[in-house]
Enzyme design. Structure first.
Site, short mmCIF file in Angstrom:
data_model
loop_
_atom_site.label_atom_id
_atom_site.label_comp_id
_atom_site.label_asym_id
_atom_site.label_seq_id
_atom_site.Cartn_x
_atom_site.Cartn_y
_atom_site.Cartn_z
N GLY A 37 5.33 1.78 13.55
CA GLY A 37 5.93 0.70 12.75
C GLY A 37 6.05 1.13 11.31
O GLY A 37 5.55 2.19 10.90
N GLY A 40 3.04 -0.46 5.91
CA GLY A 40 2.66 -1.83 5.55
C GLY A 40 2.78 -2.83 6.68
O GLY A 40 2.51 -4.02 6.50
N LYS A 43 -0.42 -1.19 10.87
CA LYS A 43 -0.85 -0.22 11.89
C LYS A 43 -2.32 0.17 11.74
O LYS A 43 -3.09 0.14 12.70
CB LYS A 43 0.00 1.08 11.82
CG LYS A 43 1.48 0.87 11.97
CD LYS A 43 2.24 2.19 11.92
CE LYS A 43 2.11 2.95 10.61
NZ LYS A 43 2.65 2.25 9.44
N SER A 44 -2.71 0.56 10.51
CA SER A 44 -4.09 1.02 10.30
C SER A 44 -5.07 -0.12 10.53
O SER A 44 -6.15 0.08 11.11
CB SER A 44 -4.28 1.56 8.88
OG SER A 44 -3.34 2.57 8.62
N ASP A 67 -1.84 8.66 7.71
CA ASP A 67 -2.21 8.89 6.31
C ASP A 67 -3.44 9.81 6.21
O ASP A 67 -3.46 10.75 5.43
CB ASP A 67 -2.58 7.54 5.67
CG ASP A 67 -1.67 7.18 4.51
OD1 ASP A 67 -0.98 8.07 4.00
OD2 ASP A 67 -1.67 6.00 4.11
N ASN A 87 4.73 16.58 12.58
CA ASN A 87 3.59 15.67 12.44
C ASN A 87 3.33 14.93 13.76
O ASN A 87 2.20 14.92 14.29
CB ASN A 87 3.93 14.67 11.32
CG ASN A 87 2.78 13.78 10.92
OD1 ASN A 87 1.63 14.18 11.01
ND2 ASN A 87 3.09 12.57 10.48
N ILE A 110 3.70 6.03 11.36
CA ILE A 110 5.02 5.39 11.31
C ILE A 110 5.85 5.86 12.51
O ILE A 110 6.50 5.08 13.17
CB ILE A 110 5.76 5.72 9.99
CG1 ILE A 110 4.98 5.17 8.79
CG2 ILE A 110 7.16 5.11 10.02
CD1 ILE A 110 5.61 5.48 7.45
N SER A 111 5.81 7.17 12.77
CA SER A 111 6.57 7.77 13.88
C SER A 111 7.95 7.13 14.03
O SER A 111 8.22 6.46 15.03
CB SER A 111 5.77 7.72 15.19
OG SER A 111 4.98 6.56 15.31
N GLY A 169 13.68 9.29 0.53
CA GLY A 169 13.46 9.39 1.98
C GLY A 169 12.29 8.52 2.43
O GLY A 169 11.48 8.94 3.26
N1 LIG Z 1 8.73 9.02 2.32
C1 LIG Z 1 7.77 8.35 2.96
N2 LIG Z 1 8.07 7.59 4.03
C2 LIG Z 1 7.10 6.91 4.67
N3 LIG Z 1 5.79 6.92 4.31
C3 LIG Z 1 5.44 7.67 3.24
C4 LIG Z 1 6.42 8.40 2.53
N4 LIG Z 1 5.78 9.04 1.50
C5 LIG Z 1 4.49 8.74 1.59
N5 LIG Z 1 4.26 7.91 2.63
C6 LIG Z 1 2.92 7.47 3.04
O1 LIG Z 1 2.63 8.23 4.20
C7 LIG Z 1 2.18 7.39 5.26
C8 LIG Z 1 2.95 7.68 6.56
O2 LIG Z 1 2.50 8.85 7.16
P1 LIG Z 1 2.83 9.11 8.68
O3 LIG Z 1 2.23 10.41 8.99
O4 LIG Z 1 2.42 7.93 9.47
O5 LIG Z 1 4.44 9.21 8.67
S1 LIG Z 1 5.41 9.77 9.81
O6 LIG Z 1 4.94 9.22 11.09
O7 LIG Z 1 5.37 11.22 9.80
O8 LIG Z 1 6.76 9.28 9.44
C9 LIG Z 1 2.49 5.97 4.85
O9 LIG Z 1 1.32 5.27 5.23
P2 LIG Z 1 1.32 3.83 5.96
O10 LIG Z 1 1.65 2.86 4.87
O11 LIG Z 1 -0.09 3.67 6.44
O12 LIG Z 1 2.31 3.83 7.08
C10 LIG Z 1 2.73 6.01 3.36
O13 LIG Z 1 1.57 5.62 2.69
N1 LIG Z 2 -2.38 -9.03 11.08
C1 LIG Z 2 -2.27 -9.08 9.75
N2 LIG Z 2 -2.09 -10.24 9.11
C2 LIG Z 2 -1.97 -10.28 7.76
N3 LIG Z 2 -2.05 -9.19 6.95
C3 LIG Z 2 -2.22 -8.00 7.54
C4 LIG Z 2 -2.33 -7.88 8.97
N4 LIG Z 2 -2.51 -6.59 9.27
C5 LIG Z 2 -2.48 -5.93 8.09
N5 LIG Z 2 -2.33 -6.77 7.06
C6 LIG Z 2 -2.26 -6.41 5.65
O1 LIG Z 2 -1.07 -5.67 5.47
C7 LIG Z 2 -1.31 -4.60 4.58
C8 LIG Z 2 -0.86 -3.31 5.23
O2 LIG Z 2 -1.69 -3.05 6.35
P1 LIG Z 2 -1.95 -1.59 6.86
O3 LIG Z 2 -2.82 -1.71 8.05
O4 LIG Z 2 -2.42 -0.71 5.75
O5 LIG Z 2 -0.47 -1.15 7.30
P2 LIG Z 2 0.10 0.27 7.68
O6 LIG Z 2 -1.03 1.10 8.20
O7 LIG Z 2 1.13 -0.02 8.71
O8 LIG Z 2 0.71 0.82 6.41
C9 LIG Z 2 -2.79 -4.64 4.22
O9 LIG Z 2 -2.95 -5.32 2.98
C10 LIG Z 2 -3.41 -5.47 5.31
O10 LIG Z 2 -4.53 -6.20 4.87
#
Ligand SMILES: Nc1ncnc2c1ncn2[C@@H]1O[C@H](COP(=O)(O)OS(=O)(=O)O)[C@@H](OP(=O)(O)O)[C@H]1O
Ligand SMILES: Nc1ncnc2c1ncn2[C@@H]1O[C@H](COP(=O)(O)OP(=O)(O)O)[C@@H](O)[C@H]1O
Length: 217
Positions: A37, A40, A43-44, A67, A87, A110-111, A169
């Site tokens: 997904g 934000g 996922k984590s 991350d 990745n 994110i995949s 990107g």
């Molecule tokens: N350009 C760009 N696009 C998307 N995300 C970015 C980028 N640059 C840095 N980040 C940060 O890297 C986290 C995503 O890493 P992933 O390894 O999950 O990405 S991917 O699956 O290879 O697309 C992602 O973390 P999450 O927010 O937890 O998804 C971001 O914090």
């Molecule tokens: N089920 C949920 N309901 C409300 N807020 C959430 C929920 N899951 C995550 N969040 C909030 O959304 C933000 C992003 O979550 P995170 O798990 O870091 O997303 P990702 O790993 O996809 O980037 C964080 O501030 C987290 O507290």
């Protein structure tokens, strides 16, 4: 003896203790729960919540977070399409090892590209468990949160930077996210409200239970 990729003259070595022995020991079936997904989307949070839920049920799991892996295993990769593909491939291979070890591996990345996720499916096709039931042992969970919700959260301030053109990107802004066509579980808003992480984790854990991953007999 065979050739695999760039390796020539290589041999596969079998060990006396196998995958079934480890699964019996743990009383669970190894698998990979892959959460995909937008940044934000949660996922984590879901990965950790699911890990906690499984732990409380006495099940061994391990979280592979995109991350976090970029701090080590994948620190030589950026966000070009090629690097994202590599990745996902590496995490797929690591997930396969964890599943073979008997663990419930929770991958949270994110995949964004369908072809990379499809390649992981092809890498982890089916598990042939002893009772002759065949399960997919890679399960995709799609965190289907609208971009507006993710952007509103913007915990790391990355969407703001991407909108300002300071990150190029960025997934969902100027790089695509291709939603799954064949995920096992889709999590989304209910009446405009995001279910709690505990509720979502419960839903995934129930699915694992129904499919027989939480015991081995
Ligand atoms: N350009 C760009 N696009 C998307 N995300 C970015 C980028 N640059 C840095 N980040 C940060 O890297 C986290 C995503 O890493 P992933 O390894 O999950 O990405 S991917 O699956 O290879 O697309 C992602 O973390 P999450 O927010 O937890 O998804 C971001 O914090
Ligand atoms: N089920 C949920 N309901 C409300 N807020 C959430 C929920 N899951 C995550 N969040 C909030 O959304 C933000 C992003 O979550 P995170 O798990 O870091 O997303 P990702 O790993 O996809 O980037 C964080 O501030 C987290 O507290």
């Amino acid at each position: 003896m065979s050739t695999v990729g760039n390796s020539t003259n290589i041999f596969w070595h079998e060990c006396a203790v196998g995958n079934i022995d480890r699964q019996k020991l743990l009383n669970q079936k190894g698998c990979v729960v892959w959460i995909t997904g937008l940044s934000g989307s949660g996922k984590s949070t879901l990965a950790c919540s699911l890990g906690r839920e499984l732990h409380s049920r006495g099940k061994l799991s391990y979280v592979l977070d995109g991350d976090n892996l970029r701090h080590g295993l994948n620190k030589n990769l950026g966000f070009s399409a090629e690097d994202r593909t590599e990745n996902i491939r590496r995490v797929g291979e690591v997930g396969k090892l964890f599943a073979d070890a008997g663990l419930i591996c929770i991958a949270s990345l994110i995949s964004p590209y369908r072809k990379d996720r499809d390649a992981c499916r092809a890498m982890l096709p089916v598990g042939n468990f002893i009772e002759a039931k065949i399960h997919d042992y890679l399960l995709y969970v799609f965190m289907n949160m609208p971009l507006e919700v993710c952007e509103e959260r913007d915990v790391k301030g990355l969407y703001k930077l991407a909108r300002a053109g300071k990150i190029k990107g960025f997934t969902g802004i100027d790089d695509p996210y291709e939603p799954p066509l064949n995920c096992e579980i889709e999590l989304t808003l209910a009446d405009g409200i995001c279910p709690s992480p505990i509720d979502m984790a419960g839903q995934v854990a129930s699915y694992l239970g129904e499919k027989g991953f939480l015991h081995y007999d």
